[in-house]
Design a protein around this motif. Structure first.
Motif, PDB file in Angstrom:
ATOM      1  N   THR A   1     -43.178 118.391  88.825  1.00 12.68           N
ATOM      2  CA  THR A   1     -44.304 119.303  88.633  1.00 12.68           C
ATOM      3  C   THR A   1     -43.860 120.515  87.818  1.00 12.68           C
ATOM      4  OG1 THR A   1     -43.797 120.464  90.682  1.00 12.68           O
ATOM      5  CG2 THR A   1     -45.324 118.600  90.836  1.00 12.68           C
ATOM      6  N   SER A   2     -44.826 121.279  87.362  1.00 12.09           N
ATOM      7  CA  SER A   2     -44.487 122.487  86.608  1.00 12.09           C
ATOM      8  C   SER A   2     -43.748 123.484  87.485  1.00 12.09           C
ATOM      9  CB  SER A   2     -45.754 123.128  86.028  1.00 12.09           C
ATOM     10  OG  SER A   2     -46.640 123.525  87.065  1.00 12.09           O
ATOM     11  N   THR A   3     -44.017 123.470  88.792  1.00  6.68           N
ATOM     12  CA  THR A   3     -43.307 124.375  89.701  1.00  6.68           C
ATOM     13  C   THR A   3     -41.826 123.998  89.800  1.00  6.68           C
ATOM     14  OG1 THR A   3     -43.853 123.046  91.670  1.00  6.68           O
ATOM     15  CG2 THR A   3     -45.407 124.741  91.027  1.00  6.68           C
ATOM     16  N   HIS A   4     -41.540 122.719  89.722  1.00  6.64           N
ATOM     17  CA  HIS A   4     -40.156 122.251  89.705  1.00  6.64           C
ATOM     18  C   HIS A   4     -39.457 122.698  88.425  1.00  6.64           C
ATOM     19  CE1 HIS A   4     -37.368 118.454  89.250  1.00  6.64           C
ATOM     20  NE2 HIS A   4     -36.675 119.571  89.364  1.00  6.64           N
ATOM     21  N   LEU A   5     -40.082 122.413  87.283  1.00  9.32           N
ATOM     22  CA  LEU A   5     -39.450 122.728  86.004  1.00  9.32           C
ATOM     23  C   LEU A   5     -39.315 124.237  85.782  1.00  9.32           C
ATOM     24  CD1 LEU A   5     -38.413 120.634  83.906  1.00  9.32           C
ATOM     25  CD2 LEU A   5     -39.904 119.706  85.656  1.00  9.32           C
ATOM     26  N   ALA A   6     -40.208 125.037  86.370  1.00 13.27           N
ATOM     27  CA  ALA A   6     -40.077 126.492  86.254  1.00 13.27           C
ATOM     28  C   ALA A   6     -38.807 126.965  86.948  1.00 13.27           C
ATOM     29  CB  ALA A   6     -41.296 127.187  86.853  1.00 13.27           C
ATOM     30  N   GLY A   7     -38.516 126.387  88.104  1.00 14.78           N
ATOM     31  CA  GLY A   7     -37.286 126.733  88.806  1.00 14.78           C
ATOM     32  C   GLY A   7     -36.052 126.320  88.028  1.00 14.78           C
ATOM     33  N   GLU A   8     -36.113 125.130  87.425  1.00 10.98           N
ATOM     34  CA  GLU A   8     -34.997 124.653  86.606  1.00 10.98           C
ATOM     35  C   GLU A   8     -34.809 125.550  85.380  1.00 10.98           C
ATOM     36  OE1 GLU A   8     -33.003 122.415  87.558  1.00 10.98           O
ATOM     37  OE2 GLU A   8     -34.035 120.938  88.795  1.00 10.98           O
ATOM     38  N   MET A   9     -35.917 126.019  84.826  1.00 10.03           N
ATOM     39  CA  MET A   9     -35.843 126.889  83.658  1.00 10.03           C
ATOM     40  C   MET A   9     -35.157 128.206  83.996  1.00 10.03           C
ATOM     41  SD  MET A   9     -38.939 128.518  81.336  1.00 10.03           S
ATOM     42  CE  MET A   9     -39.565 126.929  80.787  1.00 10.03           C
ATOM     43  N   LEU A  10     -35.514 128.786  85.141  1.00 11.64           N
ATOM     44  CA  LEU A  10     -34.889 130.045  85.536  1.00 11.64           C
ATOM     45  C   LEU A  10     -33.391 129.851  85.760  1.00 11.64           C
ATOM     46  CD1 LEU A  10     -35.015 133.012  86.330  1.00 11.64           C
ATOM     47  CD2 LEU A  10     -35.604 132.296  88.657  1.00 11.64           C
ATOM     48  N   ALA A  11     -33.021 128.788  86.464  1.00 14.76           N
ATOM     49  CA  ALA A  11     -31.606 128.524  86.719  1.00 14.76           C
ATOM     50  C   ALA A  11     -30.834 128.364  85.416  1.00 14.76           C
ATOM     51  CB  ALA A  11     -31.460 127.275  87.588  1.00 14.76           C
ATOM     52  N   ASP A  12     -31.432 127.656  84.468  1.00 14.73           N
ATOM     53  CA  ASP A  12     -30.781 127.434  83.175  1.00 14.73           C
ATOM     54  C   ASP A  12     -30.623 128.736  82.402  1.00 14.73           C
ATOM     55  OD1 ASP A  12     -29.950 125.554  80.895  1.00 14.73           O
ATOM     56  OD2 ASP A  12     -31.647 126.607  79.992  1.00 14.73           O
ATOM     57  N   MET A  13     -31.655 129.575  82.420  1.00 11.90           N
ATOM     58  CA  MET A  13     -31.629 130.793  81.615  1.00 11.90           C
ATOM     59  C   MET A  13     -30.685 131.847  82.169  1.00 11.90           C
ATOM     60  SD  MET A  13     -35.616 131.148  80.391  1.00 11.90           S
ATOM     61  CE  MET A  13     -35.268 132.401  79.158  1.00 11.90           C
TER      62      MET A  13
ATOM     63  N   PRO B   1     -36.040 137.658  79.192  1.00 12.74           N
ATOM     64  CA  PRO B   1     -36.697 137.471  77.889  1.00 12.74           C
ATOM     65  C   PRO B   1     -36.701 136.010  77.477  1.00 12.74           C
ATOM     66  CG  PRO B   1     -34.526 138.477  77.646  1.00 12.74           C
ATOM     67  CD  PRO B   1     -34.835 138.499  79.100  1.00 12.74           C
ATOM     68  N   GLY B   2     -37.847 135.586  76.936  1.00 14.41           N
ATOM     69  CA  GLY B   2     -37.959 134.205  76.496  1.00 14.41           C
ATOM     70  C   GLY B   2     -38.500 133.261  77.550  1.00 14.41           C
ATOM     71  N   PHE B   3     -38.601 133.731  78.796  1.00 13.97           N
ATOM     72  CA  PHE B   3     -39.158 132.874  79.845  1.00 13.97           C
ATOM     73  C   PHE B   3     -40.681 132.877  79.715  1.00 13.97           C
ATOM     74  CE2 PHE B   3     -38.357 130.835  84.035  1.00 13.97           C
ATOM     75  CZ  PHE B   3     -39.661 130.602  84.390  1.00 13.97           C
TER      76      PHE B   3
END
Length: 336
Positions: free
Chosen positions: A174-186, A256-258
Motif C-alpha cells: 500500500t502507499s502507507t507501506h511505501l511511504a515508510g520505506e521512502m522515509l527510511a531510505d531518505m 526535502p524531496g519527500f
C-alpha cells in the motif's frame, strides 16, 4: 385493402431483419458506441478493497451519481485482496462493453507492477484509463507518549537505535507501506516494516507504543488524534492540506524531496469503446464539480479533487510506475 394492410407489416419485418443483420455484421466496438446501445442494463463498479475505505467511499459516491446521469443502476462490488490485485485481475478479464468499471488506485496501477513478481494483470495493457478522481495525502503519525513533537525529533530517535524501531502500514504494497520505506531510505536507516490487515489495527498498535510510527490518511487518524491517542507530525504532499493547514509538509519539516500522494481513478477493461470512455470521463468530471461532492471529498475526507481525461490518467501512470518501481527495488519491499 386486405393485401395492402398485410404487406406493410411484412415490409417492416423485412426491414427490421435487414437492420438486425447489418448490426450483427458491425464490429463489436461499433455496436457498443451506438448511443442507444449503452447503457441498457446495470453497471458493476468494482472496488478492490473492503467497504469503508477511501476507494469504497469514492466508488459509492460515483456509483450513485453515475446512475442518476446514465439512467441505469451502478452497483458497487467489493472484491478485496492482495493490495487490490484480486479485484483488478477480475476486471482485467471482464468484457470491454462498459458494464464493468474499476476503482483503481496508486497500489493497483503503479506500486503492484513492481511489488508482485507474478502479478495476474498488467496495469497498462489490461486497462483503459477513464478518469483521475483525486489525490490523497498521507500524514505521519506517532504515539504522543513517544516523546517526539516534530519530524526532526522522530528522525533523531530512529537514527539513534534503528534496530529497535518499526513502522506499521495498512498492508504490504500500500502507499502507507511505501511511504515508510521512502522515509527510511531518505534518512539512511533500515527499519522493520509491520503490515496489518487494514488501518484500524495498525493505528491501535501505534497509539499503544508497540510500533514507532506509520503513515496513513488523516481522516482515519482524526478520531484517535482528537482523543489524544495519536499525534500528527507532517503531511506527505508538496503543499499543506486544507483539512489541517497547520500541519507542515515533510519537506518543510526537514525531509526535502519527500513527496507522496496516493491517488484514486476510474478504469475499464482494455479496448473499452472510446465513445463510452469519453462519456464516462465527461460525466465523472461533471460529478466532481458539484459543490456537495467536492465538499465531502475535500473538507470531510481531506482529498484533493482533480478530475482528468483518459490521456491525463495514462500520463500519470507512465510517471508513477517507474517511480515506485525504483523505490521498491531500493527498499527491498515485497508483498509477502
Amino acid at each position: 385493402m386486405r393485401m395492402a394492410s398485410t404487406s406493410l407489416p411484412r415490409r417492416a419485418a423485412l426491414q427490421a431483419l435487414g437492420a438486425a443483420g447489418l448490426a450483427a455484421a458491425l464490429p463489436g466496438s461499433a455496436r457498443a458506441q451506438s448511443a442507444d446501445a449503452w447503457p441498457s442494463r446495470p453497471i458493476s463498479y468494482v472496488v478492490p478493497f473492503t467497504p469503508g475505505g477511501s476507494t469504497d467511499v469514492i466508488g459509492r459516491l460515483l456509483a450513485q451519481k453515475l446512475a442518476e446521469a446514465l439512467g441505469q443502476p451502478v452497483v458497487v462490488d467489493n472484491k478485496p485482496g492482495a493490495a487490490g490485485a484480486v479485484g483488478a485481475s477480475y476486471v482485467a478479464k471482464a468484457k470491454a462493453d462498459g458494464y464493468t468499471l474499476f476503482g483503481g488506485t496508486i497500489s493497483t496501477h503503479a506500486i503492484n507492477a513492481s511489488l508482485y513478481k507474478n502479478l495476474p494483470y498488467d496495469p497498462v495493457k489490461d486497462f483503459e484509463p477513464i478518469s483521475l478522481v483525486a489525490f490523497l495525502p498521507n500524514v505521519l503519525i506517532v504515539d504522543p507518549n513517544l516523546g517526539v513533537r516534530s519530524v526532526a525529533e522522530l528522525i533523531a530517535l530512529l537514527k539513534k537505535d534503528p534496530a529497535k524501531r518499526s513502522f506499521a502500514s495498512s498492508g504490504a504494497g500500500t502507499s502507507t507501506h511505501l511511504a515508510g520505506e521512502m522515509l527510511a531510505d531518505m534518512i539512511g536507516v533500515k527499519l522493520t516494516h509491520i503490515p496489518y490487515k487494514g488501518t484500524p489495527p495498525a493505528m491501535l498498535d501505534v497509539s499503544s507504543g508497540q510500533v514507532t510510527f506509520m503513515f496513513d490518511q488523516i481522516t482515519a487518524a482524526l478520531p484517535l488524534v482528537q482523543a489524544g491517542k495519536l499525534r500528527l507530525l507532517a503531511v506527505t504532499t508538496a503543499k499543506r492540506m486544507a483539512l489541517a493547514p497547520e500541519l507542515p509538509t515533510m519537506a518543510e519539516a526537514g525531509v526535502p524531496g519527500f513527496e507522496m500522494a496516493s491517488w484514486q481513478a476510474v478504469y475499464g477493461p482494455k479496448n473499452l469503446p472510446p465513445a463510452i470512455s469519453q462519456r464516462l470521463a465527461a460525466e465523472i468530471t461533471r460529478i466532481l464539480q458539484q459543490p456537495e461532492v467536492r465538499d465531502k471529498l475535500t473538507n470531510q475526507l481531506g482529498m484533493d479533487v482533480v478530475a482528468g481525461s483518459p490521456a491525463q490518467l495514462a500520463a500519470l501512470m507512465q510517471k508513477e510506475i517507474p517511480r515506485w518501481g525504483e523505490l521498491v527495488r531500493k527498499s527491498g519491499a515485497t508483498a509477502n
